[in-house]
Write an enzyme that holds these catalytic residues in place. Structure first.
Site, PDB file in Angstrom:
ATOM      1  N   THR A 112       4.208   0.986  -5.039  1.00 16.73           N
ATOM      2  CA  THR A 112       3.714  -0.295  -5.112  1.00 16.73           C
ATOM      3  C   THR A 112       3.615  -0.394  -6.592  1.00 16.73           C
ATOM      4  O   THR A 112       3.892  -1.461  -7.181  1.00 16.73           O
ATOM      5  CB  THR A 112       2.542  -0.391  -4.654  1.00 16.73           C
ATOM      6  OG1 THR A 112       2.729  -0.190  -2.989  1.00 16.73           O
ATOM      7  CG2 THR A 112       2.039  -1.693  -4.756  1.00 16.73           C
ATOM      8  N   TYR A 144       0.881  -1.261   0.007  1.00 17.62           N
ATOM      9  CA  TYR A 144       0.261  -0.061  -0.059  1.00 17.62           C
ATOM     10  C   TYR A 144       0.815   1.235   0.022  1.00 17.62           C
ATOM     11  O   TYR A 144       0.723   2.360   0.851  1.00 17.62           O
ATOM     12  CB  TYR A 144      -0.715   0.066   1.239  1.00 17.62           C
ATOM     13  CG  TYR A 144      -1.854  -1.286   1.318  1.00 17.62           C
ATOM     14  CD1 TYR A 144      -2.886  -1.168   0.198  1.00 17.62           C
ATOM     15  CD2 TYR A 144      -1.632  -2.186   2.341  1.00 17.62           C
ATOM     16  CE1 TYR A 144      -3.666  -2.377   0.291  1.00 17.62           C
ATOM     17  CE2 TYR A 144      -2.471  -3.226   2.450  1.00 17.62           C
ATOM     18  CZ  TYR A 144      -3.554  -3.391   1.213  1.00 17.62           C
ATOM     19  OH  TYR A 144      -4.417  -4.451   1.338  1.00 17.62           O
ATOM     20  N   CYS A 145       1.773   1.378  -0.961  1.00 16.43           N
ATOM     21  CA  CYS A 145       2.630   2.331  -0.938  1.00 16.43           C
ATOM     22  C   CYS A 145       2.663   3.106  -2.154  1.00 16.43           C
ATOM     23  O   CYS A 145       2.224   2.529  -3.131  1.00 16.43           O
ATOM     24  CB  CYS A 145       4.302   1.682  -0.849  1.00 16.43           C
ATOM     25  SG  CYS A 145       5.579   3.041  -1.065  1.00 16.43           S
ATOM     26  N   GLY A 146       3.019   4.347  -2.459  1.00 13.76           N
ATOM     27  CA  GLY A 146       2.823   4.918  -3.585  1.00 13.76           C
ATOM     28  C   GLY A 146       3.786   4.479  -4.711  1.00 13.76           C
ATOM     29  O   GLY A 146       3.686   4.667  -5.995  1.00 13.76           O
TER      30      GLY A 146
END
Length: 178
Positions: free
Chosen positions: A61, A57-59
């Site tokens: 990803t 859930y990371c920018g």
């Protein structure tokens, strides 16, 4: 309970590694969302590796797509990408099934993905401690940091999250390492 004991069992298995196995590969890691383990030395010794700490859930990803493209492009030349989910930056799913669904279903990842582990601080996995030491203290400061490891098992270079899989810088370093 068994999944928690695997890292300890892996440490007990260290004498089973050949003396010529690079320190970066003297580990047994569990595959993501599985009970199956991989002896990293047996599986990847002599290969060029890109070791990446991932998060669901990371920018960054969406880099999974670029990493998979890199893997597809260079795997026949000896590149293996190894993904290690980490929640050190609070952006990983709470359970491995969700992480596996994001990797394998949403992003169609085919490169090896392994158990969630810590990549920084006092709880850092021993493999990541060795990677950081070989990268002159280069510890991941965020998700999707990339360690390029040569065929000799030594860290060649550390790339930040901002270095995308499509970047000329990373691709050039991989081609040189191959």
């Amino acid at each position: 309970m068994f999944k928690r004991l695997l890292p300890l069992l892996a440490l007990l298995a260290l004498p089973a590694f050949a003396s010529d196995c690079p320190d970066t590969l003297k580990f047994i890691k569990r595959k993501l969302n599985s009970d199956q383990t991989v002896n990293l030395c047996q599986a990847y010794k002599g290969k060029t590796l890109l070791i990446v700490n991932t998060a669901s859930y990371c920018g960054f990803t969406p880099q999974f797509k670029g990493l998979e493209a890199l893997y597809s492009q260079y795997k026949d030349k000896g590149l293996v990408i190894l993904g290690f989910p980490s929640d050190d930056f609070n952006q990983e799913a709470d359970n491995e099934k969700t992480t596996a669904d994001i990797c394998f279903t949403k992003y169609k990842v085919k490169f090896p993905m392994f158990e969630k582990l810590h990549v920084k601080g006092a709880d850092a996995d021993p493999m990541y401690r060795i990677l950081a030491k070989e990268a002159n203290g280069g510890v991941p400061k965020w998700n999707f940091y990339k360690y390029l490891v040569g065929k000799d098992g030594k860290v060649i270079e550390l790339f930040s999250s901002k270095t995308t899989p499509e970047s000329d810088e990373l691709q050039s370093a991989i081609e040189k390492a191959l």
